[in-house]
Scaffold this active site. Structure first.
Site, PDB file in Angstrom:
ATOM      1  N   HIS A 126     -12.616   3.260   0.559  1.00  0.00           N
ATOM      2  CA  HIS A 126     -12.542   2.282   1.663  1.00  0.00           C
ATOM      3  C   HIS A 126     -13.249   0.974   1.301  1.00  0.00           C
ATOM      4  O   HIS A 126     -13.741   0.251   2.170  1.00  0.00           O
ATOM      5  CB  HIS A 126     -13.168   2.854   2.957  1.00  0.00           C
ATOM      6  CG  HIS A 126     -12.417   4.022   3.511  1.00  0.00           C
ATOM      7  ND1 HIS A 126     -13.042   5.198   3.893  1.00  0.00           N
ATOM      8  CD2 HIS A 126     -11.087   4.223   3.737  1.00  0.00           C
ATOM      9  CE1 HIS A 126     -12.134   6.054   4.332  1.00  0.00           C
ATOM     10  NE2 HIS A 126     -10.942   5.489   4.242  1.00  0.00           N
ATOM     11  N   GLU A 155      -8.194  -5.161   5.643  1.00  0.00           N
ATOM     12  CA  GLU A 155      -8.066  -4.870   4.216  1.00  0.00           C
ATOM     13  C   GLU A 155      -6.975  -5.705   3.570  1.00  0.00           C
ATOM     14  O   GLU A 155      -7.097  -6.121   2.409  1.00  0.00           O
ATOM     15  CB  GLU A 155      -7.781  -3.385   4.034  1.00  0.00           C
ATOM     16  CG  GLU A 155      -8.922  -2.488   4.491  1.00  0.00           C
ATOM     17  CD  GLU A 155      -8.503  -1.040   4.662  1.00  0.00           C
ATOM     18  OE1 GLU A 155      -8.856  -0.232   3.789  1.00  0.00           O
ATOM     19  OE2 GLU A 155      -7.846  -0.721   5.667  1.00  0.00           O
ATOM     20  N   ARG A 190      -2.751  -1.886  -3.326  1.00  0.00           N
ATOM     21  CA  ARG A 190      -3.919  -1.041  -3.130  1.00  0.00           C
ATOM     22  C   ARG A 190      -3.881   0.086  -4.158  1.00  0.00           C
ATOM     23  O   ARG A 190      -2.871   0.764  -4.321  1.00  0.00           O
ATOM     24  CB  ARG A 190      -3.924  -0.438  -1.730  1.00  0.00           C
ATOM     25  CG  ARG A 190      -5.157   0.420  -1.458  1.00  0.00           C
ATOM     26  CD  ARG A 190      -5.006   1.270  -0.227  1.00  0.00           C
ATOM     27  NE  ARG A 190      -6.208   2.031   0.032  1.00  0.00           N
ATOM     28  CZ  ARG A 190      -6.241   3.176   0.712  1.00  0.00           C
ATOM     29  NH1 ARG A 190      -5.124   3.679   1.203  1.00  0.00           N
ATOM     30  NH2 ARG A 190      -7.372   3.810   0.908  1.00  0.00           N
ATOM     31  N   ASN A 224       0.875  -1.174   0.000  1.00  0.00           N
ATOM     32  CA  ASN A 224       0.000   0.000   0.000  1.00  0.00           C
ATOM     33  C   ASN A 224       0.909   1.220   0.000  1.00  0.00           C
ATOM     34  O   ASN A 224       1.422   1.617   1.046  1.00  0.00           O
ATOM     35  CB  ASN A 224      -0.905  -0.018   1.234  1.00  0.00           C
ATOM     36  CG  ASN A 224      -1.843   1.172   1.296  1.00  0.00           C
ATOM     37  OD1 ASN A 224      -1.771   2.085   0.481  1.00  0.00           O
ATOM     38  ND2 ASN A 224      -2.722   1.184   2.284  1.00  0.00           N
ATOM     39  N   ARG A 284      -9.237  16.593   6.397  1.00  0.00           N
ATOM     40  CA  ARG A 284     -10.183  16.878   5.325  1.00  0.00           C
ATOM     41  C   ARG A 284     -11.476  17.441   5.897  1.00  0.00           C
ATOM     42  O   ARG A 284     -11.967  16.985   6.920  1.00  0.00           O
ATOM     43  CB  ARG A 284     -10.486  15.622   4.515  1.00  0.00           C
ATOM     44  CG  ARG A 284      -9.294  15.016   3.823  1.00  0.00           C
ATOM     45  CD  ARG A 284      -9.698  13.809   2.993  1.00  0.00           C
ATOM     46  NE  ARG A 284      -8.540  13.004   2.638  1.00  0.00           N
ATOM     47  CZ  ARG A 284      -8.519  11.665   2.695  1.00  0.00           C
ATOM     48  NH1 ARG A 284      -9.591  10.995   3.087  1.00  0.00           N
ATOM     49  NH2 ARG A 284      -7.425  11.013   2.359  1.00  0.00           N
TER      50      ARG A 284
END
Length: 445
Positions: free
Chosen positions: A180, A387, A91, A7, A241
């Site tokens: 996600h 994940e 990813r 990732n 964010r």
């Protein structure tokens, strides 16, 4: 047989090494400060102490080479040599609407990822660099892309379309994509197992709460709506964010300050959210400590964050009609009991009744827990996400030619007998420190 997952971020490269034969994680780690100077690797091999050492990595290729050197090293190694690695899962944050499932990376896929960089300027360039770097170091194995957006390709038009000129969608692919996806896939499947239900007859609301955060409404086992949009900026209040704002806000600030579009985009992505609200903090533990000490900005930030999550939970209950469970996951969802308290308080009116004591006890990544009261119409689960396991199983199946979309593919964790060996070992230590945890662990039906 070893499956490596990677990732890659703009200045980092996370990895996991999985032994397919023993179904066990051999090592995890991350190379940080790639390209920016002062690089170092944090490496944790099974049964050994965590190792941290400095190594300059001016490029992602250097970072991948460092990972391989660490995995095969005399003192840090967990594999004999690179030949035992049979597939690499990567990813990729943004796959647009071109990919409904994971794929083996070829020239066409790389071209598509490159074409979509404008949709994910903070993520896709780093993902692409990581794939290119890994292919140089491991040229003779399949490299597989596991995309955050693929899970959400089942959303109907009423969920993914924006009310903007339709030619924006037709010409420029302006629509909601969601992110996600691997986390939502894993937790949706596990929720169905815990409920003892057919996954494709199960409706759940999943809150993936971390530094990046989003919510997913899952209807009949498929993504139906989600809070992030064309980019990961929309939706919840996050670490840096903003989440949802009035679309006119950027133009107003530009007129007032003289900031240009790039500066506004950077501010909303990197200087807003909890950082913007507190002026200095993004870690929930630091914000909690400040709030307890009487910092009004920290307390206000917590309330704003929780309020936004509540709004989405209520909205998604309305669009789903029937909700079989509420699920919380990721770093904040799994550990920040004080934020869960603020989010869950007041949801009794919609059938979600949490137990404050159970909520405080539930702090583990090694077990699935139930924190709702017995009279709650809707159970509230905390399901630690995985994940990397989704990426690993997708990469293995792609290598073998047995992979398909999740509606036609069975993962190992869909079995009620599934056991994560590493987490089972870790749970022993958690129970030693927190014996009350045993009383809220939920077993599959």
């Amino acid at each position: 047989m070893i499956i490596l997952t990677l990732n890659c971020g703009s200045s980092s490269a996370k990895y996991q090494v999985y032994d397919w034969e023993t179904k066990d994680v051999l090592a995890v780690g991350v190379v940080e400060k790639v390209t920016v100077g002062g690089s170092f690797i944090t490496h944790k091999a099974k049964g050994r102490e965590e190792a941290v050492f400095n190594h300059d990595c001016p490029t992602h290729t250097n970072a991948i080479e460092l990972i391989i050197k660490t995995l095969t090293g005399k003192d840090t190694g967990v594999i004999s040599d690179m030949s035992v690695i049979k597939a690499v899962g990567h990813r990729v944050v943004h796959g647009g609407d071109k990919f409904t499932k994971s794929v083996i990376v070829d020239d066409a896929a790389m071209a598509a990822f490159t074409a979509m960089q404008d949709l994910s300027p903070l993520h896709n360039p780093a993902n692409i660099m990581g794939i290119e770097a890994a292919k140089k170091v491991l040229p003779n194995v399949p490299h597989c892309a596991i995309m955050d957006t693929a899970w959400h390709q089942t959303m109907p038009p009423e969920s993914y379309m924006y009310a903007v000129p339709v030619e924006w969608y037709e010409k420029y692919q302006v629509r909601r994509y969601g992110f996600h996806g691997t986390s939502f896939l894993y937790t949706a499947k596990r929720a169905a197992v815990l409920l003892g239900q057919d996954p494709f007859k199960t409706n759940v609301i999943i809150c993936h709460l971390g530094n990046g955060a989003s919510i997913n409404a899952v209807k009949d086992g498929r993504s139906f709506d989600t809070s992030m949009g064309i980019t990961p900026l929309e939706g919840l209040v996050m670490g840096t964010r903003s989440g949802d704002v009035d679309p006119s806000l950027p133009f107003y600030v530009m007129r007032k300050t003289g900031m240009n579009a790039a500066e506004i985009e950077s501010a909303l992505n990197k200087k807003a959210g909890l950082l913007g609200l507190t002026g200095k903090l993004t870690d929930r533990r630091d914000i909690q400590a400040a709030a307890v000490a009487g910092d009004t900005q920290a307390l206000r930030a917590q309330c704003i964050e929780a309020h936004r999550v509540k709004k989405y939970i209520g909205a998604y209950q309305a669009v789903l009609g029937r909700v079989d469970a509420l699920v919380l996951t990721a770093g904040v969802g799994e550990f920040a009991w004080f934020m869960r308290e603020k989010i869950l308080s007041g949801l009794e009116g919609i059938g979600m009744v949490y137990d404050p004591k159970k909520n405080e006890i539930a702090r583990t990544r090694n077990a699935e827990t139930l924190i709702s009261k017995p009279d709650s119409k809707i159970p509230i689960f905390i399901i630690p996400t995985d994940e990397e396991l989704v990426m690993t199983e997708d990469a293995f199946a792609l290598m073998k030619g047995t992979y398909d979309t999740h509606t036609n593919f069975n993962y190992s964790f869909q079995s009620k007998d599934y056991l994560n060996k590493g987490r089972a070992e870790g749970l022993k230590f958690d129970l030693a420190k927190n014996p009350d945890l045993a009383g809220i662990i939920v077993n599959p039906k």
